[in-house]
Design an enzyme around this catalytic site. Structure first.
Site, mmCIF file in Angstrom:
data_model
loop_
_atom_site.group_PDB
_atom_site.id
_atom_site.type_symbol
_atom_site.label_atom_id
_atom_site.label_comp_id
_atom_site.label_asym_id
_atom_site.label_seq_id
_atom_site.Cartn_x
_atom_site.Cartn_y
_atom_site.Cartn_z
ATOM 1 N N ARG A 121 2.845 -8.691 8.186
ATOM 2 C CA ARG A 121 4.091 -8.226 9.042
ATOM 3 C C ARG A 121 3.503 -7.290 10.059
ATOM 4 N NH1 ARG A 121 8.486 -5.091 5.247
ATOM 5 N NH2 ARG A 121 9.512 -5.107 7.135
ATOM 6 N N ARG A 137 15.025 23.196 6.228
ATOM 7 C CA ARG A 137 15.419 21.971 6.067
ATOM 8 C C ARG A 137 16.575 21.553 5.435
ATOM 9 N NH1 ARG A 137 10.506 18.921 7.534
ATOM 10 N NH2 ARG A 137 11.904 17.199 7.588
ATOM 11 N N HIS A 170 -2.675 -14.626 9.587
ATOM 12 C CA HIS A 170 -2.634 -13.296 9.320
ATOM 13 C C HIS A 170 -3.818 -12.304 8.920
ATOM 14 C CE1 HIS A 170 1.426 -14.442 9.593
ATOM 15 N NE2 HIS A 170 1.440 -14.557 8.251
ATOM 16 N N PRO A 200 0.724 -1.322 0.106
ATOM 17 C CA PRO A 200 0.044 -0.105 0.037
ATOM 18 C C PRO A 200 0.740 1.243 0.032
ATOM 19 C CG PRO A 200 -0.355 -1.184 2.138
ATOM 20 C CD PRO A 200 0.795 -1.773 1.352
ATOM 21 N N GLU A 201 0.827 1.865 -0.980
ATOM 22 C CA GLU A 201 1.121 3.343 -1.299
ATOM 23 C C GLU A 201 -0.204 4.036 -1.425
ATOM 24 O OE1 GLU A 201 3.781 5.648 -1.737
ATOM 25 O OE2 GLU A 201 5.592 3.961 -1.528
#
Length: 271
Positions: A110, A152, A91, A2-3
């Site tokens: 995971r 930054r 899972h 998943p993006e």
DNA sequence: CGCCAGGCCTGCACGC
DNA sequence: TGCGTGCAGGCCTGGC
């Protein structure tokens, strides 16, 4: 998997089967995700109606009126719809059982995903409160990136993946959009000017929009049957293509480590 | 066996 | 002092 485009694709696929629908029950098989699943979640959800499914970055928000079920898929999470006859496998940590008989099932090998419950305003949850603008909404643009990167000193690749700057840009799309914008991933964020940030913001918008459209084509398989991505097209320009020829200039693409993540880029096209 | 993997929060060190 | 920032570690399992 998943993006952001996959999360949005999942959201759209679930909508017709979940939005406006009554929840008959919920089943929690494992509470051990990145954060512990709330103990009384099944009782909280049973009898509620899902008013709509929202998304903030990669978080899916199931608005149940008296509160919101927040689900994140982590690295390996997948949400899809099954019929009641489909037995849960290893899972398969969570089911949302709709009164219609459809089950929305979460599988996450995971366990980097999470399920939390937030009463009241979902966006006030600590996980969501400080997330930056949505990359596909109007308040995100090059000027925003420029203004918020003046101090930054970190590499733009890492800065782009900071969800407090902009929501939902993961490793793949950081790589892809920097290539499209012709920006070297190691460039200090504060040294990039407004014009280049405008190009980058446009590429982020275009790339994610295209990926969501492509995700839509494999959506029926993804959400409807076995949850496999099937022949989902991964036509990435640089991601995972180290050593292969740049599509633009044919030079071999390079890889380096930034943070603890892999970066892929073209040394000739990205300055 | 070791290493790698699409995320992201937390805690620590550092500099202004 | 109190921040914003940068960076490493950690959570897990599976595949090569």
């Amino acid at each position: 998997m998943p993006e952001l485009p996959e999360v949005e694709t999942t959201r759209r696929g679930l909508l017709p089967h979940v939005e406006g629908k009554l929840i008959k029950a919920a089943v929690v098989r494992s509470r051990a995700l990145r954060l512990p699943v709330p103990r009384n979640l099944a009782r909280t959800l049973a009898g509620s109606t899902v008013r709509n499914i929202g998304r903030r970055g990669k978080y899916l928000l199931f608005d149940c009126g008296h509160g919101t079920l927040i689900i994140h898929l982590g690295m390996s999470g997948r949400l899809w719809l099954v019929n009641a006859t489909v037995q849960p496998q290893r899972h398969d940590h969570f089911d949302l059982v709709m009164a219609s008989g459809k089950i929305m099932r979460l599988r996450d090998p995971r366990r980097f995903g999470l399920i939390v419950w937030q009463r009241g305003d979902a966006l006030a949850h600590p996980l969501l409160r400080d997330i930056g603008p949505e990359p596909l909404e109007a308040d995100f643009d090059g000027a925003w990136l420029y203004r918020n990167t003046r101090k930054r000193s970190g590499a733009i690749k890492n800065v782009l993946m900071d969800s407090h700057l902009v929501a939902g840009i993961g490793n793949i799309y950081a790589n892809e959009t920097l290539f499209s914008a012709g920006i070297h991933p190691g460039t200090q964020a504060q040294r990039i000017g407004l014009a280049r940030y405008q190009v980058l913001a446009d590429e982020i918008r275009a790339t994610l929009t295209r990926a969501i459209a492509a995700g839509g084509s494999s959506l029926r398989d993804y959400v409807g049957s076995d949850g496999q991505a099937g022949n989902f097209q991964k036509n990435f320009k640089v991601y995972d293509r180290a050593g292969a020829a740049c599509f633009r200039c044919a030079a071999p693409l390079r890889m380096l480590r930034q943070g603890q993540r892999s970066t892929f880029y073209c040394a000739r096209c990205q300055k």
